[in-house]
Motif scaffolding. Structure first.
Motif, PDB file in Angstrom:
ATOM      1  N   GLN A  17       3.040   1.404  -8.759  1.00  0.00           N
ATOM      2  CA  GLN A  17       2.709   0.338  -7.814  1.00  0.00           C
ATOM      3  C   GLN A  17       2.981   0.740  -6.358  1.00  0.00           C
ATOM      4  N   GLN A  18       4.070   1.491  -6.110  1.00  0.00           N
ATOM      5  CA  GLN A  18       4.378   1.887  -4.729  1.00  0.00           C
ATOM      6  C   GLN A  18       3.257   2.741  -4.158  1.00  0.00           C
TER       7      GLN A  18
ATOM      8  N   GLU B  73      -1.433   3.026  -0.539  1.00  0.00           N
ATOM      9  CA  GLU B  73      -2.841   3.385  -0.306  1.00  0.00           C
ATOM     10  C   GLU B  73      -3.645   2.158   0.119  1.00  0.00           C
ATOM     11  N   ALA B  74      -3.381   1.022  -0.548  1.00  0.00           N
ATOM     12  CA  ALA B  74      -4.099  -0.204  -0.206  1.00  0.00           C
ATOM     13  C   ALA B  74      -3.786  -0.640   1.218  1.00  0.00           C
ATOM     14  N   HIS B  75      -2.538  -0.486   1.621  1.00  0.00           N
ATOM     15  CA  HIS B  75      -2.148  -0.859   2.982  1.00  0.00           C
ATOM     16  C   HIS B  75      -2.864   0.023   4.004  1.00  0.00           C
ATOM     17  N   GLU B  76      -2.967   1.308   3.705  1.00  0.00           N
ATOM     18  CA  GLU B  76      -3.666   2.230   4.603  1.00  0.00           C
ATOM     19  C   GLU B  76      -5.144   1.869   4.742  1.00  0.00           C
TER      20      GLU B  76
ATOM     21  N   ARG C 195       3.212  -9.164  -3.045  1.00  0.00           N
ATOM     22  CA  ARG C 195       3.629  -7.807  -3.413  1.00  0.00           C
ATOM     23  C   ARG C 195       3.559  -6.859  -2.215  1.00  0.00           C
ATOM     24  N   MET C 196       2.524  -7.030  -1.391  1.00  0.00           N
ATOM     25  CA  MET C 196       2.400  -6.176  -0.202  1.00  0.00           C
ATOM     26  C   MET C 196       3.566  -6.425   0.757  1.00  0.00           C
TER      27      MET C 196
END
Length: 619
Positions: free
Chosen positions: A551-552, A557-560, A588-589
């Motif tokens: 998940q980390q 990657e999703a944040h980027e 979660r973010m």
């Protein structure tokens, strides 16, 4: 005299064998109903004490005297009676159990426990009251507790046990069983008044005060196993399973003699109303603000019919399906294909003329056109609901899978569409998956025409709703194909691929395969530019990816990729389901970003030689 003695020896040996088997069966019964449990355990213990004697008699080489054989016959009868009584104590009707066992132990002059005497008196008291209002509530409360009739499952099991007694009496319940059924209804009504939400799996007291009331989740026992809808008129068949009357009547009218759920052969086709379950359904609906289902009128339902001329034509075509001439088979299958496409009347007429089994045989023909016409005719026939069962019962699935593997592209497309059509019934999803349909569907998804890919995708989606089929699809290599289609703007299959990925991501193998296929950028892009439905399926898939071991990595990657801003917009303007998924992902973010800021602050503090202060401003 010697001949008689030899007969006695043989009979004695066989008798001892049967008695030893009966004793072993008694030993295997380990649990008894609450009422008279002590007496059952005592009886079982006494019967088990006979096992060493039977074993010694079995191992002895000496002949068993005739007089001893006669005594053993009497003992065998007693042993059989004890076995049946103990079986009843293990799985029979609890109410009937109290009546029967009380009488048997009383005749045996066994000292009955006072609590059990009180139970029997409560039972008689409830029997003798003509209406529910006359029964003392404390009496019904004691009966419910002592008989362990406290939940929907308990009440349903008791109802089925009483039904078995009706079946055993050739459909004539008799006065005593009718009295027991009425008593069961009194207990059920009482329990429902004590707990109006009995059977509702949600607990409103646990919901946050700011959360809107969610629709109640229907207990599975209230759904018909055939239609999966809330039952209006539940009835019990000979196997003890309960169905909606209309659904099971259609099944029986189609010529079936088996129970749809268990596949056991029905000893008879009688339908017994399940009044207890019907009452539970009505009261559950009322407790949850839902209009109770109205029992349908018992009038003959009109069925679609074709004209006599059309019927004669269909019979002629069906006869040609059995012809030795390939041309006759091909032309007949082609005409039936067209007729089945035109109307429900034709679909029913063709099926009732016996065409389905003959069309199934033609699925294995070497003639390409005949095979195409046969599988497409089955597809058109499957549109009529009653024909789905007939197609399954005729053993069509292996033939359809054969066409899916080896047929022409048009035949493969229509084979996939046929599997989609018949897999709307949950039980058939399992059967189709077990018969090897998933790998050739994945192959069609990879190499088929645009139409073939869509047909394969819709069939795979339907089949993968069943958890057991998800792993089969993943192992067949469906995920890389889906991700490739998702990334291909020319494919025009974003909706289908995202829907399948969303359900596969809930499976451990599916989640791992989606991560390995590096699908995250395409999922973020779907949230950015997709339709509302596509956005919510992409968010659902991401939610599963952003949990567990990796998940980390996925959250980083999703944040980027700028996911946070997209989620905030979705949480405000998305569909209800999309808003929920977006809110969960944002949570979660945020947790991930907070952990990242804390880690960075600690690293800076370590470099400067000062520990991080609790009041440090991490902005």
């Amino acid at each position: 005299m010697a001949e008689e003695e030899a007969t006695a020896v043989v009979d004695g040996r066989a008798l001892v064998e049967r008695m030893a088997e009966a004793a072993e069966e008694i030993s295997a019964i380990s649990d008894y109903r609450n009422a008279y449990r002590k007496q059952f355990c005592d009886l079982s213990r006494r019967m088990k004490l006979l096992e060493p004697m039977f074993q010694e008699l079995k191992e002895s080489k000496d002949p068993i005297p005739e007089q001893a054989v006669r005594s053993l016959v009497l003992l065998k009868r007693a042993l059989d009676s004890a076995r049946e009584l103990l079986r009843l104590g293990n799985e029979g009707s609890k109410i009937f159990l109290v009546e029967l066992v009380h009488a048997q132990f009383k005749r045996a002059k066994e000292r009955v426990d006072m609590n059990d005497m009180d139970l029997h008196r409560d039972l008689l008291s409830a029997y003798n009251m003509s209406t529910d209002a006359n029964v003392d509530p404390s009496t019904l409360h004691r009966l419910a507790e002592k008989l362990q009739l406290l939940t929907i499952s308990d009440l349903k099991q008791e109802s089925l046990a009483l039904h078995e007694m009706v079946v055993a009496s050739d459909g004539d319940p008799g006065e005593i069983i009718e009295k027991m059924s009425m008593l069961l209804k009194k207990v059920k009504d009482f329990m429902q008044t004590q707990n109006p939400e009995m059977g509702t799996p949600t607990n409103k007291g646990l919901l946050p005060s700011n959360e809107r009331a969610k629709p109640p989740v229907m207990p599975d026992d209230f759904r018909c196993p055939i239609s999966l809808e809330l039952m209006k008129d539940p009835v019990i068949v000979a196997t003890g399973q309960t169905y909606e009357r209309e659904s099971i009547e259609k099944w029986l009218q189609a010529g079936h003699d088996t129970c749809p759920k268990t596949q056991q052969r029905l000893s008879n086709k009688s339908l017994t109303p399940n009044y207890v379950l019907r009452s539970l359904i009505v009261q559950w609906c009322e407790a949850n603000g839902i209009d109770p289902p109205k029992r349908p009128a018992r009038t003959g339902k009109s069925r679609p019919t074709c004209s006599s001329g059309e019927h004669a034509k269909v019979l002629d075509l069906v006869s040609k399906l059995s012809s030795r001439s390939t041309d006759n088979q091909q032309s007949a299958a082609a005409e039936l294909r067209l007729l089945a496409r035109r109307s429900a009347e034709n679909r029913l007429c063709i099926a009732e003329a016996g065409a389905i089994p003959l069309l199934v045989k033609l699925l294995s023909t070497l003639d390409v056109l005949t095979q195409e016409h046969a599988v497409t005719a089955l597809l058109n026939l499957s549109i009529f609901e009653d024909n789905k069962e007939k197609i399954i019962i005729s053993g069509a699935v292996p033939g359809i899978v054969h066409v899916l593997r080896r047929g022409s592209m048009e035949a493969r497309e229509n084979a996939a569409a046929t599997l989609f059509s018949i897999s709307v019934v949950d039980d058939y999803k399992i059967r189709i998956g077990n018969l090897g349909a998933i790998p050739p569907l994945v192959s069609l998804l990879r190499e088929g025409s645009p139409r073939g890919k869509k047909d394969a995708a819709t069939a795979l989606f339907n089949l993968c709703i069943y958890q057991g089929n998800k792993g089969k699809a993943v192992r067949a290599g469906v995920v890389p194909i889906l991700v490739g289609l998702l990334m291909d703007p020319e494919a025009g299959m974003m909706e289908e691929t995202l829907a399948i990925l969303a359900i596969l991501s809930s499976h451990s193998e599916g989640k791992a395969a989606i991560a390995a296929a590096e699908a995250l950028p395409a999922l973020v892009e779907a949230i950015k530019s997709g339709s509302p439905r596509n956005k919510e399926n992409a968010a659902a898939t991401l939610l599963h990816l952003c949990s567990g071991e990796q998940q980390q990595q996925h959250l980083a990657e999703a944040h980027e990729k700028g996911l946070m801003g997209l989620l905030q917009e979705m949480a405000e303007n998305g569909t209800d389901r999309g808003k929920r998924k977006a809110a969960q992902l944002i949570q979660r973010m945020n947790r991930f970003l907070e952990q990242k800021r804390v880690a960075q602050a600690q690293a800076l503090a370590k470099q400067s030689g000062n520990p991080a202060s609790p009041d440090f401003d991490y902005r």
